[in-house]
Structure formats: structure tokens, C-alpha cells
Design a protein around this motif. Structure first.
Motif, PDB file in Angstrom:
ATOM      1  N   CYS A  20      41.462  37.494  41.180  1.00 42.06           N
ATOM      2  CA  CYS A  20      41.113  36.002  41.512  1.00 42.06           C
ATOM      3  C   CYS A  20      41.664  35.831  42.823  1.00 42.06           C
ATOM      4  CB  CYS A  20      42.084  35.133  40.268  1.00 42.06           C
ATOM      5  SG  CYS A  20      41.612  33.449  40.521  1.00 42.06           S
ATOM      6  N   THR A  21      41.564  34.761  43.408  1.00 46.93           N
ATOM      7  CA  THR A  21      42.053  34.360  44.551  1.00 46.93           C
ATOM      8  C   THR A  21      42.940  32.759  44.518  1.00 46.93           C
ATOM      9  OG1 THR A  21      39.935  33.374  45.371  1.00 46.93           O
ATOM     10  CG2 THR A  21      40.480  35.556  46.259  1.00 46.93           C
ATOM     11  N   LYS A  22      43.839  32.677  45.301  1.00 48.58           N
ATOM     12  CA  LYS A  22      44.723  31.576  45.207  1.00 48.58           C
ATOM     13  C   LYS A  22      44.130  30.401  45.633  1.00 48.58           C
ATOM     14  CE  LYS A  22      48.822  34.308  45.195  1.00 48.58           C
ATOM     15  NZ  LYS A  22      50.183  34.523  45.474  1.00 48.58           N
ATOM     16  N   ILE A  23      44.188  29.242  45.213  1.00 47.82           N
ATOM     17  CA  ILE A  23      43.549  28.034  45.455  1.00 47.82           C
ATOM     18  C   ILE A  23      44.497  26.878  45.712  1.00 47.82           C
ATOM     19  CG2 ILE A  23      43.363  27.513  42.980  1.00 47.82           C
ATOM     20  CD1 ILE A  23      40.321  26.573  43.809  1.00 47.82           C
ATOM     21  N   CYS A  27      49.548  28.622  42.385  1.00 50.69           N
ATOM     22  CA  CYS A  27      49.102  30.129  42.275  1.00 50.69           C
ATOM     23  C   CYS A  27      50.234  31.023  42.991  1.00 50.69           C
ATOM     24  CB  CYS A  27      47.837  30.129  43.057  1.00 50.69           C
ATOM     25  SG  CYS A  27      46.263  29.571  42.371  1.00 50.69           S
ATOM     26  N   CYS A  30      51.569  33.893  41.129  1.00 49.49           N
ATOM     27  CA  CYS A  30      50.635  34.151  40.062  1.00 49.49           C
ATOM     28  C   CYS A  30      51.098  35.387  39.512  1.00 49.49           C
ATOM     29  CB  CYS A  30      49.067  34.303  40.598  1.00 49.49           C
ATOM     30  SG  CYS A  30      48.185  35.105  39.445  1.00 49.49           S
ATOM     31  N   PHE A  51      44.107  43.133  42.131  1.00 43.50           N
ATOM     32  CA  PHE A  51      43.739  41.686  41.771  1.00 43.50           C
ATOM     33  C   PHE A  51      42.246  41.185  42.586  1.00 43.50           C
ATOM     34  CE2 PHE A  51      45.027  36.964  41.396  1.00 43.50           C
ATOM     35  CZ  PHE A  51      44.892  37.095  40.334  1.00 43.50           C
ATOM     36  N   SER A  78      42.391  35.916  35.313  1.00 44.13           N
ATOM     37  CA  SER A  78      41.358  35.343  36.391  1.00 44.13           C
ATOM     38  C   SER A  78      41.177  34.157  36.068  1.00 44.13           C
ATOM     39  CB  SER A  78      40.194  36.491  36.142  1.00 44.13           C
ATOM     40  OG  SER A  78      39.175  36.111  37.105  1.00 44.13           O
ATOM     41  N   ASP A  79      40.133  33.611  36.947  1.00 42.64           N
ATOM     42  CA  ASP A  79      39.547  32.107  36.621  1.00 42.64           C
ATOM     43  C   ASP A  79      38.104  32.358  36.514  1.00 42.64           C
ATOM     44  OD1 ASP A  79      38.737  29.483  36.942  1.00 42.64           O
ATOM     45  OD2 ASP A  79      40.392  28.983  38.122  1.00 42.64           O
ATOM     46  N   LYS A 110      41.455  26.275  37.408  1.00 45.51           N
ATOM     47  CA  LYS A 110      41.697  25.636  38.243  1.00 45.51           C
ATOM     48  C   LYS A 110      40.547  25.175  39.260  1.00 45.51           C
ATOM     49  CE  LYS A 110      46.528  26.915  39.384  1.00 45.51           C
ATOM     50  NZ  LYS A 110      46.699  28.055  38.418  1.00 45.51           N
ATOM     51  N   ARG A 111      39.484  25.552  38.929  1.00 43.43           N
ATOM     52  CA  ARG A 111      38.183  25.174  39.437  1.00 43.43           C
ATOM     53  C   ARG A 111      37.515  24.373  38.861  1.00 43.43           C
ATOM     54  NH1 ARG A 111      40.724  30.200  40.963  1.00 43.43           N
ATOM     55  NH2 ARG A 111      40.041  30.705  43.175  1.00 43.43           N
TER      56      ARG A 111
HETATM   57  S1  SF4 Z   1      44.494  33.613  38.050  1.00 38.15           S
HETATM   58 FE1  SF4 Z   1      45.141  31.463  38.273  1.00 38.15          FE
HETATM   59  S2  SF4 Z   1      46.996  31.245  39.150  1.00 38.15           S
HETATM   60 FE2  SF4 Z   1      46.159  33.413  39.511  1.00 38.15          FE
HETATM   61  S3  SF4 Z   1      45.374  33.040  41.478  1.00 38.15           S
HETATM   62 FE3  SF4 Z   1      43.708  32.747  39.894  1.00 38.15          FE
HETATM   63  S4  SF4 Z   1      43.463  30.529  39.896  1.00 38.15           S
HETATM   64 FE4  SF4 Z   1      45.744  30.963  40.923  1.00 38.15          FE
END
Ligand code: SF4
Length: 264
Positions: A20-23, A27, A30, A51, A78-79, A110-111
Motif C-alpha cells: 500500500c502507500t500512505k494516505i 498511516c 502502519c 510493501f 493493504s487497502d 481509507k479510500r
Molecule cells: S495499509 Fe492502511 S495504514 Fe497502511 S499505508 Fe495502507 S491505508 Fe495506510
């Protein structure tokens, strides 16, 4: 990750996407990133690429192989609604959830804008399935509260909030159309503190709105020392669990997944 989880509000994790990437500020520490980066470069390890986001199509049908009913946290690492996950892949994951309906799925993102837009269109049937719960993360007012409005804007059988890590007092929040609230503090190195009164306020708001409340943890650098009791009691409430029956011949089920060409 696995069919067993130490996360207090689920039984198993299912990760058809990794990385994933931070948003947003939630995060910052994370846990998924910390875990994944530990294995970057380890040949043959599932997190050999750390990651970095990648699809894992061979994991898509994993819930079909779990015979007993479980509460399944979808994409703990992940997301699912990250911009680099194609719509087709998300739709395929939803098809698996709809067919393997003897489990309960907890899909957390979070999206929230993309979630809402797909729940209104390509995921409409899955949105209305009571064994698939759709949730958004809420860590603060600025980034978290708008996600609740996005979630509420889409019709869905079960909507939930994961208010973790709770980073500030959220004030009065609109719980209309919300069916479950999880609250927790941050844990691990550098954990940001959570005040008791922020949690009490959320618990009381859930009580007033008749929303099930799950207090996951106080968190902290050593979370086991702080536990998960709030004013002397444990809160482990869930929304009603509605599941389908597992057919005797699960191997006879077919899932019309999209061609794997879109997978990286
Ligand atoms: S997995 Fe969740 S906490 Fe981790 S970077 Fe992605 S959105 Fe952020």
C-alpha cells in the motif's frame, strides 16, 4: 496473511492484495508496512517485494477453501480500494465474498471516495449482502470524518467505522446509518497517546444511537500492559451476524473471475 488472526475483532485475514502507500496521519506507523519491509529482498517470501503494492490473484479463491465459517478481515496488509488496484480485481474479490457466503467479511479502507463510488455501481449487489461489512478508518477530524460521509452516501447492508488509531477528540459524530464502531489506540514504537475521555465520548454516543461498540485496545508501546478494559469492563459488541450455508460440495462452485491479464 493467514486463516487465524490476533486482531481482536476478526478470526482470519485474507490478502488478495499486498502492499500500500500512505494516505493520511493514521498511516504513520502502519503495522503492515513494518511487517512487510522486514522481508524485502528475502527470496520466495510473500513480502519479498516489501510493501510495494501488488495483486495476488492466486489468493482470490482462498476463502472458498476455508470450510468453517469465519469472520474475515479483507486486506489486513493493504487497502483494496487503493488507486492501483483495478476495478475488475475488486469486483472479483467481491464475487468470491458473495459466493463464499458462509463467512462474514470485514472490508476496511481509507479510500472512502472510491469505496462509495463502487458500492453505488459495480459493487451494488455486494453492498446489499448482509454478510459483507463495509468500513472506513477514522483517525482524526480532518481526514476521518469526511470518510464517514462517503460511506454513508452509499446504500449498504452493513457499514462500520474503525476508529483506530484514535488521535484526537472527534467531538460529536453522526452515527446515522452506521452499524458498528470499533475504537482503539495506537500500539508499538512511537505510539501516539489516546485520552480516556475521547473513548468514553464515543462509547456514550454509540450507546445513545444503539450502535454496537467494540473497544479494541488502549495501545501504547507495550499494548499488553494496557489491555482493553474501559471503566472496568470489556466491550466486544458486533452487529448481527447473517451468513449463508456452506454447500456440501464446495468444489463444485465456480467463480466467474476476470482474466488474470490485469494482474501485475
Ligand atoms: S495499509 Fe492502511 S495504514 Fe497502511 S499505508 Fe495502507 S491505508 Fe495506510
Amino acid at each position: 496473511m493467514s486463516d487465524h488472526s490476533s486482531i481482536e475483532w476478526t478470526d482470519a485475514t485474507w490478502n488478495p492484495v499486498r502492499g500500500c502507500t500512505k494516505i493520511s496521519p493514521g498511516c504513520a506507523h502502519c503495522y503492515a508496512e513494518t511487517f512487510a519491509e522486514r522481508f524485502r529482498g528475502v527470496t520466495g517470501h510473500p513480502y519479498e517485494q516489501g510493501f510495494d503494492l501488488r495483486l495476488v490473484p492466486h489468493k482470490l479463491e482462498e476463502p472458498m477453501r476455508w470450510r468453517s465459517s469465519r469472520m474475515v478481515f479483507v486486506n489486513s496488509m493493504s487497502d483494496l480500494f487503493h488507486r492501483d488496484v483495478p476495478d475488475d480485481f475488486i469486483v472479483d474479490a467481491a464475487k468470491v465474498m458473495q459466493i463464499a457466503s458462509w463467512h462474514t467479511y470485514q472490508v476496511l479502507t481509507k479510500r472512502a471516495d472510491r469505496l462509495a463510488s463502487l458500492l453505488k455501481t459495480k459493487l451494488r449487489d455486494a453492498a446489499l449482502s448482509p454478510h459483507i461489512w463495509w468500513g472506513v478508518s477514522v483517525e482524526n477530524r480532518e481526514h476521518g470524518l469526511p470518510r464517514i460521509d462517503h460511506l454513508r452516501s452509499a446504500e449498504a447492508a452493513v457499514r462500520f467505522l474503525s476508529i483506530e488509531p484514535l488521535l484526537e477528540d472527534l467531538g460529536t459524530i453522526d452515527l446515522s446509518g452506521i452499524h458498528w464502531v470499533i475504537v482503539g489506540g495506537e500500539s508499538g514504537p512511537g505510539a501516539r497517546p489516546m485520552k480516556r475521555e475521547w473513548v468514553v465520548s464515543l462509547r456514550d454516543q454509540c450507546r445513545s444511537a444503539s450502535v454496537p461498540f467494540f473497544f479494541k485496545q488502549w495501545g501504547g508501546v507495550r499494548k499488553s500492559l494496557n489491555g482493553r478494559k474501559l471503566q472496568g469492563r470489556t466491550y466486544s459488541e458486533f452487529p448481527p451476524i447473517v451468513r449463508g450455508t456452506r454447500p456440501p460440495d464446495v468444489h463444485g462452485l465456480t467463480i466467474p473471475l476476470a482474466p488474470v491479464a490485469h494482474c501485475r
